[in-house]
Design a protein around this motif. Structure first.
Motif, PDB file in Angstrom:
ATOM      1  N   HIS A   1      -4.997   2.310   7.365  1.00 45.95           N
ATOM      2  CA  HIS A   1      -4.109   1.233   6.944  1.00 45.95           C
ATOM      3  C   HIS A   1      -3.004   1.750   6.041  1.00 45.95           C
ATOM      4  CE1 HIS A   1      -3.695  -3.192   6.890  1.00 45.95           C
ATOM      5  NE2 HIS A   1      -3.011  -2.950   5.785  1.00 45.95           N
TER       6      HIS A   1
ATOM      7  N   ARG B   1      -0.415   3.386   8.018  1.00 48.50           N
ATOM      8  CA  ARG B   1       0.434   2.377   8.646  1.00 48.50           C
ATOM      9  C   ARG B   1       1.435   1.805   7.644  1.00 48.50           C
ATOM     10  NH1 ARG B   1      -3.396  -1.391  12.142  1.00 48.50           N
ATOM     11  NH2 ARG B   1      -4.717  -0.532  10.514  1.00 48.50           N
ATOM     12  N   LEU B   2       0.977   1.647   6.401  1.00 45.51           N
ATOM     13  CA  LEU B   2       1.893   1.150   5.367  1.00 45.51           C
ATOM     14  C   LEU B   2       3.067   2.100   5.188  1.00 45.51           C
ATOM     15  CD1 LEU B   2      -0.461  -0.159   2.512  1.00 45.51           C
ATOM     16  CD2 LEU B   2       1.028  -1.490   3.995  1.00 45.51           C
TER      17      LEU B   2
ATOM     18  N   HIS C   1      14.878  -9.075   0.166  1.00 47.25           N
ATOM     19  CA  HIS C   1      13.943  -7.991   0.457  1.00 47.25           C
ATOM     20  C   HIS C   1      12.503  -8.472   0.369  1.00 47.25           C
ATOM     21  CE1 HIS C   1      13.696  -3.588   0.989  1.00 47.25           C
ATOM     22  NE2 HIS C   1      12.468  -3.769   0.536  1.00 47.25           N
TER      23      HIS C   1
ATOM     24  N   LEU D   1       2.467  -5.607  10.588  1.00 44.00           N
ATOM     25  CA  LEU D   1       1.711  -4.384  10.321  1.00 44.00           C
ATOM     26  C   LEU D   1       0.570  -4.186  11.298  1.00 44.00           C
ATOM     27  CD1 LEU D   1       1.352  -3.768   6.507  1.00 44.00           C
ATOM     28  CD2 LEU D   1       2.424  -2.365   8.259  1.00 44.00           C
TER      29      LEU D   1
ATOM     30  N   ALA E   1      -2.127  -5.257  -0.086  1.00 46.41           N
ATOM     31  CA  ALA E   1      -0.918  -4.432  -0.079  1.00 46.41           C
ATOM     32  C   ALA E   1       0.310  -5.270  -0.399  1.00 46.41           C
ATOM     33  CB  ALA E   1      -0.762  -3.756   1.281  1.00 46.41           C
TER      34      ALA E   1
ATOM     35  N   VAL F   1       7.617  -4.682  -7.179  1.00 46.70           N
ATOM     36  CA  VAL F   1       9.049  -4.937  -7.075  1.00 46.70           C
ATOM     37  C   VAL F   1       9.510  -5.870  -8.187  1.00 46.70           C
ATOM     38  CG1 VAL F   1      10.815  -6.064  -5.687  1.00 46.70           C
ATOM     39  CG2 VAL F   1       9.209  -4.499  -4.605  1.00 46.70           C
TER      40      VAL F   1
ATOM     41  N   THR G   1      12.391  -0.475  -1.137  1.00 50.24           N
ATOM     42  CA  THR G   1      11.294  -0.156  -0.228  1.00 50.24           C
ATOM     43  C   THR G   1      10.322   0.818  -0.870  1.00 50.24           C
ATOM     44  OG1 THR G   1      12.756  -0.503   1.651  1.00 50.24           O
ATOM     45  CG2 THR G   1      10.721   0.709   2.043  1.00 50.24           C
TER      46      THR G   1
ATOM     47  N   ALA H   1       8.283  -1.047  -3.405  1.00 49.22           N
ATOM     48  CA  ALA H   1       7.302  -1.902  -2.741  1.00 49.22           C
ATOM     49  C   ALA H   1       6.149  -1.079  -2.181  1.00 49.22           C
ATOM     50  CB  ALA H   1       7.974  -2.702  -1.626  1.00 49.22           C
TER      51      ALA H   1
ATOM     52  N   ALA I   1       2.263  -1.316  -3.141  1.00 53.80           N
ATOM     53  CA  ALA I   1       1.274  -1.652  -2.122  1.00 53.80           C
ATOM     54  C   ALA I   1       0.149  -0.631  -2.108  1.00 53.80           C
ATOM     55  CB  ALA I   1       1.946  -1.726  -0.746  1.00 53.80           C
TER      56      ALA I   1
ATOM     57  N   LEU J   1      11.084  -1.657   7.841  1.00 50.72           N
ATOM     58  CA  LEU J   1      11.498  -2.825   7.068  1.00 50.72           C
ATOM     59  C   LEU J   1      13.000  -3.062   7.136  1.00 50.72           C
ATOM     60  CD1 LEU J   1       9.462  -3.133   3.813  1.00 50.72           C
ATOM     61  CD2 LEU J   1       9.668  -4.697   5.729  1.00 50.72           C
TER      62      LEU J   1
ATOM     63  N   GLY K   1       0.476  -6.249  -4.038  1.00 51.61           N
ATOM     64  CA  GLY K   1       0.868  -5.094  -4.840  1.00 51.61           C
ATOM     65  C   GLY K   1       2.337  -4.785  -4.695  1.00 51.61           C
ATOM     66  N   ALA K   2       2.827  -4.853  -3.479  1.00 55.21           N
ATOM     67  CA  ALA K   2       4.238  -4.569  -3.246  1.00 55.21           C
ATOM     68  C   ALA K   2       5.122  -5.556  -3.998  1.00 55.21           C
ATOM     69  CB  ALA K   2       4.539  -4.621  -1.748  1.00 55.21           C
TER      70      ALA K   2
ATOM     71  N   GLY L   1       5.205   2.023   8.251  1.00 50.15           N
ATOM     72  CA  GLY L   1       5.847   0.737   8.435  1.00 50.15           C
ATOM     73  C   GLY L   1       6.997   0.498   7.468  1.00 50.15           C
TER      74      GLY L   1
END
Lengths: 202, 202
Positions: free
Chosen positions: B189, B192-193, A189, A200, A162, A170, B159, B162, B166, B200, A165-166, B196
């Motif tokens: 998961h 949660r991503l 960021h 997490l 994750a 970005v 965000t 990202a 992800a 941030l 990938g994030a 979450g």
DNA sequence: TAAGGTTGACAACGAACGTAGTCAATTGAG
DNA sequence: CTCAATTGACTACGTTCGTTGTCAACCTTA
């Protein structure tokens, strides 16, 4: 068969061969890093480099070999930059993350073509994607290392995936101009992303 | 010029034209969703569909038009599935996120080709990437909506970018078999991503 | 100057592509 | 049965590709 290196126009044969190889690699980076991933063909590279196909096959056996060599060079450089930045940074996770992110941002701002090669080509280019080349492998390695102590294996794997990938998305958006934001905010960021990954695991 | 729809073999001309269009679209999905993004050519589609090129150009003006139509169909279906799941879910952000993620996982497990089209093709296929098609646009929309109340514009944008990256990377790895994990853990998961992401903004 | 390593321009082969066209065979409506 | 709509197999043109080969022009060393 040229057994000894005869000098020619002030330079030896090997020198000129190396210079042409360099030229071909640079041209490959230029084409691979300009988005047109499928446009990096033997003919196109030679046209751009103003060299004959002969000199292509003098230095590379395949189109694949050139693409892989270009990618490898960029990855190696990025890896060195990241490792160096992390090593010469402060000890805490925050400093390490910030050093890595800062080094990467500097790299892709200094030469966006390299950024695109790192971020896009493994997915875009047939030669690279066929071999299952990872995106941002050196980032993934750093990330995995940092997550090593927490959670279980599967959670770590997912979090690392994750996070990579994030970051990739970005950076890609930033390079593409889709993400209009200052370099400092981008860096901040991304550092937050790296640090937040640990949080997490509820 | 056939002005009236004459019936033929029990079906009208328009019916057969539509059937051929459907067949071409299905074949396009098959080829586009099997990784070989560059291999979806007019000739390849026609070979696979056992149709002549004539019927290709009867239904589509271009190779581009087919690719875009295939992508559009998959995106529309995914969007409907996500919106439907969110609408018929509980009111809290957790339930909404879980419904969306669950719907998406169900979609790409039911037909991985669609998942690959959604996740990879916008980057892989020249036709799609040239037009700057977004990855997971419907997810991005949902994400942006959920983040609407917090932080400032730029932070939200980063965000969202990202988070989309992800999710895309996790799903891609899951589809590729790189991420060996149960469906339940994957879903949990990803939820949660999504949740979450809000945390941030320090 | 002669010889041979070195270079550049270019042709050629087979393959695949997008796109358009031809033409005989099939099929249902009148 | 006849005719026209419809279908399928096929050819064709121009382009690009990977790869190899040819050949005349060059430049350096002996």
């Amino acid at each position: 068969m040229p057994e000894a290196a005869r000098t020619w126009a002030g330079t030896t044969l090997d020198d000129r061969r190396a210079a042409r190889r360099r030229l071909l690699l640079d041209t490959g980076l230029e084409l691979l890093g300009t988005g047109s991933a499928a446009a990096v063909s033997v003919r196109a590279v030679c046209r751009h480099a103003r060299l004959t196909e002969r000199y292509f096959y003098e230095n590379f056996t395949d189109r694949d070999e050139l693409v892989l060599a270009v990618y490898d060079e960029v990855v190696t450089e990025a890896h060195r930059a990241l490792v160096g930045a992390v090593e010469s940074s402060g000890p805490g996770p925050r400093q390490r993350a910030e050093a890595a992110v800062r080094a990467f941002v500097a790299l892709i701002l200094d030469d966006p073509r390299k950024g695109r090669v790192l971020l896009l080509s493994p997915v875009t280019d047939p030669t690279l994607s066929r071999r299952g080349v990872e995106r941002l492998p050196m980032f993934a390695a750093l990330v995995r290392e940092q997550l090593a102590d927490r959670a279980d294996e599967e959670d770590r794997e997912m979090t690392a995936t994750a996070l990579v990938g994030a970051l990739a998305n970005v950076f890609s958006a930033y390079l593409a101009g889709t993400l209009a934001v200052s370099r400092e905010r981008l860096t901040a960021h991304c550092v937050r992303l790296v640090l937040g990954a640990n949080a997490l695991h509820s």
